[in-house]
Design a protein around this motif. Structure first.
Motif, PDB file in Angstrom:
ATOM      1  N   VAL A 159     -24.202   4.635   3.731  1.00  0.00           N
ATOM      2  CA  VAL A 159     -23.961   3.718   2.630  1.00  0.00           C
ATOM      3  C   VAL A 159     -22.453   3.689   2.371  1.00  0.00           C
ATOM      4  CG1 VAL A 159     -24.376   3.198   0.185  1.00  0.00           C
ATOM      5  CG2 VAL A 159     -26.205   4.191   1.584  1.00  0.00           C
ATOM      6  N   ALA A 160     -21.834   2.539   2.552  1.00  0.00           N
ATOM      7  CA  ALA A 160     -20.393   2.409   2.330  1.00  0.00           C
ATOM      8  C   ALA A 160     -20.093   2.505   0.839  1.00  0.00           C
ATOM      9  CB  ALA A 160     -19.898   1.075   2.886  1.00  0.00           C
ATOM     10  N   PHE A 161     -19.068   3.288   0.494  1.00  0.00           N
ATOM     11  CA  PHE A 161     -18.716   3.505  -0.911  1.00  0.00           C
ATOM     12  C   PHE A 161     -17.294   3.013  -1.181  1.00  0.00           C
ATOM     13  CE2 PHE A 161     -16.500   6.061  -4.089  1.00  0.00           C
ATOM     14  CZ  PHE A 161     -17.350   5.972  -5.186  1.00  0.00           C
ATOM     15  N   TYR A 162     -17.144   2.289  -2.307  1.00  0.00           N
ATOM     16  CA  TYR A 162     -15.833   1.809  -2.742  1.00  0.00           C
ATOM     17  C   TYR A 162     -15.692   2.056  -4.244  1.00  0.00           C
ATOM     18  CZ  TYR A 162     -16.023  -0.992   1.579  1.00  0.00           C
ATOM     19  OH  TYR A 162     -16.143  -1.399   2.882  1.00  0.00           O
ATOM     20  N   SER A 163     -14.499   2.447  -4.653  1.00  0.00           N
ATOM     21  CA  SER A 163     -14.186   2.455  -6.076  1.00  0.00           C
ATOM     22  C   SER A 163     -12.940   1.603  -6.271  1.00  0.00           C
ATOM     23  CB  SER A 163     -13.950   3.877  -6.604  1.00  0.00           C
ATOM     24  OG  SER A 163     -12.743   4.412  -6.098  1.00  0.00           O
ATOM     25  N   VAL A 164     -12.875   0.910  -7.403  1.00  0.00           N
ATOM     26  CA  VAL A 164     -11.741   0.022  -7.658  1.00  0.00           C
ATOM     27  C   VAL A 164     -11.343   0.108  -9.121  1.00  0.00           C
ATOM     28  CG1 VAL A 164     -13.280  -1.969  -8.045  1.00  0.00           C
ATOM     29  CG2 VAL A 164     -10.876  -2.353  -7.447  1.00  0.00           C
ATOM     30  N   ASP A 165     -10.036   0.145  -9.368  1.00  0.00           N
ATOM     31  CA  ASP A 165      -9.497   0.211 -10.731  1.00  0.00           C
ATOM     32  C   ASP A 165      -8.312  -0.720 -10.856  1.00  0.00           C
ATOM     33  OD1 ASP A 165     -10.908   2.223 -12.408  1.00  0.00           O
ATOM     34  OD2 ASP A 165     -10.396   3.555 -10.746  1.00  0.00           O
ATOM     35  N   CYS A 166      -8.283  -1.490 -11.935  1.00  0.00           N
ATOM     36  CA  CYS A 166      -7.125  -2.315 -12.267  1.00  0.00           C
ATOM     37  C   CYS A 166      -6.574  -1.824 -13.593  1.00  0.00           C
ATOM     38  CB  CYS A 166      -7.509  -3.793 -12.358  1.00  0.00           C
ATOM     39  SG  CYS A 166      -6.137  -4.870 -12.818  1.00  0.00           S
ATOM     40  N   ARG A 167      -5.326  -1.402 -13.585  1.00  0.00           N
ATOM     41  CA  ARG A 167      -4.655  -0.910 -14.790  1.00  0.00           C
ATOM     42  C   ARG A 167      -3.486  -1.839 -15.079  1.00  0.00           C
ATOM     43  NH1 ARG A 167      -6.961   4.211 -16.820  1.00  0.00           N
ATOM     44  NH2 ARG A 167      -8.321   4.897 -15.130  1.00  0.00           N
ATOM     45  N   ASP A 168      -3.738  -2.885 -15.858  1.00  0.00           N
ATOM     46  CA  ASP A 168      -2.723  -3.870 -16.199  1.00  0.00           C
ATOM     47  C   ASP A 168      -2.108  -4.452 -14.921  1.00  0.00           C
ATOM     48  OD1 ASP A 168      -1.247  -5.228 -18.356  1.00  0.00           O
ATOM     49  OD2 ASP A 168       0.482  -4.220 -17.484  1.00  0.00           O
ATOM     50  N   SER A 169      -0.851  -4.130 -14.609  1.00  0.00           N
ATOM     51  CA  SER A 169      -0.151  -4.736 -13.479  1.00  0.00           C
ATOM     52  C   SER A 169      -0.326  -3.959 -12.180  1.00  0.00           C
ATOM     53  CB  SER A 169       1.350  -4.849 -13.796  1.00  0.00           C
ATOM     54  OG  SER A 169       1.895  -3.571 -14.099  1.00  0.00           O
ATOM     55  N   CYS A 170      -1.162  -2.923 -12.182  1.00  0.00           N
ATOM     56  CA  CYS A 170      -1.358  -2.075 -11.003  1.00  0.00           C
ATOM     57  C   CYS A 170      -2.851  -1.963 -10.676  1.00  0.00           C
ATOM     58  CB  CYS A 170      -0.795  -0.675 -11.239  1.00  0.00           C
ATOM     59  SG  CYS A 170       0.959  -0.636 -11.662  1.00  0.00           S
ATOM     60  N   GLY A 171      -3.111  -1.630  -9.421  1.00  0.00           N
ATOM     61  CA  GLY A 171      -4.507  -1.455  -9.039  1.00  0.00           C
ATOM     62  C   GLY A 171      -4.668  -0.518  -7.859  1.00  0.00           C
ATOM     63  N   GLU A 172      -5.888   0.028  -7.720  1.00  0.00           N
ATOM     64  CA  GLU A 172      -6.210   0.983  -6.656  1.00  0.00           C
ATOM     65  C   GLU A 172      -7.609   0.721  -6.131  1.00  0.00           C
ATOM     66  OE1 GLU A 172      -5.694   5.610  -6.754  1.00  0.00           O
ATOM     67  OE2 GLU A 172      -7.702   5.179  -7.530  1.00  0.00           O
ATOM     68  N   ILE A 173      -7.769   0.816  -4.816  1.00  0.00           N
ATOM     69  CA  ILE A 173      -9.078   0.760  -4.165  1.00  0.00           C
ATOM     70  C   ILE A 173      -9.222   2.008  -3.304  1.00  0.00           C
ATOM     71  CG2 ILE A 173     -10.555  -0.452  -2.507  1.00  0.00           C
ATOM     72  CD1 ILE A 173      -9.091  -3.042  -3.260  1.00  0.00           C
ATOM     73  N   LEU A 214       1.354   2.149 -17.213  1.00  0.00           N
ATOM     74  CA  LEU A 214      -0.081   2.360 -17.078  1.00  0.00           C
ATOM     75  C   LEU A 214      -0.749   2.663 -18.424  1.00  0.00           C
ATOM     76  CD1 LEU A 214      -0.213   4.476 -13.787  1.00  0.00           C
ATOM     77  CD2 LEU A 214      -0.891   2.100 -14.088  1.00  0.00           C
ATOM     78  N   VAL A 215      -0.060   3.355 -19.295  1.00  0.00           N
ATOM     79  CA  VAL A 215      -0.667   3.687 -20.595  1.00  0.00           C
ATOM     80  C   VAL A 215      -0.470   2.571 -21.612  1.00  0.00           C
ATOM     81  CG1 VAL A 215      -0.330   6.159 -20.214  1.00  0.00           C
ATOM     82  CG2 VAL A 215       1.359   4.892 -21.538  1.00  0.00           C
ATOM     83  N   SER A 216       0.506   1.689 -21.384  1.00  0.00           N
ATOM     84  CA  SER A 216       0.808   0.637 -22.362  1.00  0.00           C
ATOM     85  C   SER A 216       0.042  -0.653 -22.096  1.00  0.00           C
ATOM     86  CB  SER A 216       2.313   0.329 -22.382  1.00  0.00           C
ATOM     87  OG  SER A 216       3.065   1.484 -22.662  1.00  0.00           O
ATOM     88  N   GLY A 217      -0.471  -0.803 -20.880  1.00  0.00           N
ATOM     89  CA  GLY A 217      -1.150  -2.043 -20.511  1.00  0.00           C
ATOM     90  C   GLY A 217      -2.398  -2.292 -21.340  1.00  0.00           C
TER      91      GLY A 217
END
Length: 357
Positions: A168-182, A283-286
């Motif tokens: 089972v392929a697993f992905y997590s994704v986060d968008c923090r205002d002007s930044c993001g991570e996959i 990241l904390v102000s977004g």
């Protein structure tokens, strides 16, 4: 159909890599342009795939839109949160009229909207706490995408996906205002890579779990490692310690965040300049998600899932970071601590990632 319990799930999810049934005439006509791009076999696999998305926000809404238009077989949404102005700010799948949202969860609202994008895709909403679902629940899916949850939840779901006999392929994704991570975990993954017009080779990649990847000592990572990698780990640590929901952070928390940064840098034996204060401040102000970043992350995630389902094209391994301030996407392989690649995100490249819009 909207399910009220785990028993309402569709029961026709197939394992990644299975040939699947032939496309119907209607499917072939509808997906004709896509078939010309990635081939009939890839479309057949996609049309028979079953995908779970836990946590519906602006980024996963973009992702869901992309894969529904591409013609995924089934899409199940899990998110029991209710309508809020904050959720509406970046999630275009939520109706703007509050009267239409009364009594419905975010998963149900978004499920209703997605059905209009492609009636041939089975879209459903499921109620319940994702943590309460057992391994056999996740075995019904080929791909699991999680968002809107803290680090411990991501790790737990990732491990449940890994404990299943099928991949089972697993992905997590986060968008923090002007930044993001996959983050991507395809476990042991085989795919076809074209070398020349008439030549293709079989390749295999081995992925670590999220737990294993994050256990890599910071001092052994490349010197040019994305600073977002370290900054996101600091924010996650703060949210875990303070028992905050993801994104439930503000500028007033900056002193405590900087203290955790200092402690982590000392513990990991790296210089503090690797985690810039101004990046943490952003990241904390977004205020929630930034829609243009949601579109980029959702487009890239959509393409990566299509690769995973079709086994065509070299997949991302295993972290992707985007920062709107420099306009660059960065792929970091944290499984061995010595691979890193950078490429600029331009308007043309964003369109390339968003094959279906």
């Amino acid at each position: 159909m909207v399910g009220d319990s785990k028993g309402d799930l569709p029961k026709f999810g197939l394992q990644l890599g299975m040939e699947g049934e032939e496309l119907t005439e209607q499917e072939t006509a509808l997906y004709d342009r896509q078939i010309r791009v990635w081939g009939l076999d890839a479309q057949r696999r996609l049309t028979r795939a079953s995908i779970l998305v836990s946590g519906v926000n602006g980024t996963t809404a973009e992702f869901c839109k992309n894969i529904v238009l591409a013609g995924v077989g089934t899409l199940t949404l899990v998110d029991d949160r209710e309508f809020s102005e904050e959720a509406l700010s970046a999630n275009f799948l939520i109706p703007p009229e509050k009267s239409l949202c009364d009594g419905k969860t975010l998963a149900e609202l978004c499920s209703d909207s997605l059905k209009d994008f492609n009636p041939m895709v089975h879209v459903s909403a499921l109620k319940g706490d994702i943590l309460s679902f057992k391994e056999d629940f996740f075995s019904k899916f080929d791909v699991v995408v999680v968002s809107c949850c803290n680090l411990s939840v991501k790790k737990l779901i990732n491990e449940k996906c890994r404990s299943i006999s099928k991949r089972v392929a697993f992905y997590s994704v986060d968008c923090r205002d002007s930044c993001g991570e996959i983050f991507v975990d395809l476990q042991s993954y085989k795919y076809t890579k074209k070398k020349k017009l008439d030549e293709a080779v079989e390749c295999e990649l081995h992925y670590p779990s999220l737990e294993q990847a994050l256990a890599a000592p910071w001092k052994k990572l490349p010197k040019k490692m994305s600073k977002l990698y370290f900054a996101m780990r600091v924010i996650e640590q703060f949210e875990e310690i303070e028992n905050r929901r993801p994104g439930g952070i503000s500028f007033t928390d900056l002193p405590a965040v900087l203290k955790i940064k200092k402690e982590l840098c000392e513990a990991q034996s790296i210089d503090e300049y690797q985690v810039p204060d101004d990046l943490l401040e952003r990241l904390v102000s977004g205020q929630g998600e930034f829609p243009p970043v949601c579109a980029i992350l959702g487009g890239i995630l959509g393409q990566e899932v299509i690769k995973a389902v079709s086994s065509k094209g070299e997949p991302l391994k295993n972290f992707f970071f985007f920062d709107v301030f420099n306009g660059k996407g960065v792929i970091e392989d944290v499984s061995n601590g010595n691979a890193s690649s950078n490429f600029p995100i331009t308007p043309n490249l964003v369109q390339h990632f968003q094959l279906i819009d």
